[in-house]
Design a protein around this motif. Structure first.
Motif, mmCIF file in Angstrom:
data_model
loop_
_atom_site.group_PDB
_atom_site.id
_atom_site.type_symbol
_atom_site.label_atom_id
_atom_site.label_comp_id
_atom_site.label_asym_id
_atom_site.label_seq_id
_atom_site.Cartn_x
_atom_site.Cartn_y
_atom_site.Cartn_z
ATOM 1 N N THR A 1 -19.849 80.299 -31.786
ATOM 2 C CA THR A 1 -21.059 80.305 -30.966
ATOM 3 C C THR A 1 -22.216 81.052 -31.835
ATOM 4 O O THR A 1 -21.858 81.968 -32.561
ATOM 5 C CB THR A 1 -21.031 80.733 -29.729
ATOM 6 N N GLU B 1 -23.978 82.804 -30.394
ATOM 7 C CA GLU B 1 -24.149 84.275 -29.902
ATOM 8 C C GLU B 1 -22.999 85.033 -30.784
ATOM 9 O O GLU B 1 -23.227 86.376 -31.057
ATOM 10 C CB GLU B 1 -23.498 84.329 -28.275
ATOM 11 N N ASP B 2 -21.807 84.476 -31.160
ATOM 12 C CA ASP B 2 -20.836 85.164 -31.977
ATOM 13 C C ASP B 2 -21.608 85.696 -33.309
ATOM 14 O O ASP B 2 -21.681 86.583 -34.014
ATOM 15 C CB ASP B 2 -19.735 84.512 -32.347
ATOM 16 N N GLU C 1 -25.051 85.908 -33.883
ATOM 17 C CA GLU C 1 -26.203 87.085 -33.791
ATOM 18 C C GLU C 1 -25.355 88.473 -33.444
ATOM 19 O O GLU C 1 -25.766 89.540 -33.857
ATOM 20 C CB GLU C 1 -26.783 86.664 -32.546
#
Length: 68
Positions: free
Chosen positions: A32, A34-35, A37
């Motif tokens: 993802t 998010e991972d 970041e």
């Protein structure tokens, strides 16, 4: 190839290529965004990252995010 001792959550793979002009391209695949970041936020706290950054001219480093 990983420059870190362990791979962070969400890490899929890393590809590295050297251009004829001496530039390097590193593509890192994540589960993802998010991972990705979260990994970048913690990158400089990993001892291996300090070794890596000491070997490059950080002013030439460009990070971009792309999605499929």
């Amino acid at each position: 190839m990983s420059c870190l001792a362990t791979n962070p959550p969400g890490f899929i793979s890393r590809e590295t290529a050297k251009g004829q002009n001496g530039e390097w391209l590193v593509v890192v695949h994540w589960v993802t965004e998010e991972d990705a970041e979260a990994s970048m936020r913690s990158f400089m706290q990993v001892p291996a990252a300090a070794d890596f950054m000491a070997k490059i001219d950080a002013s030439t480093m460009v990070m971009k995010h792309y999605s499929k």
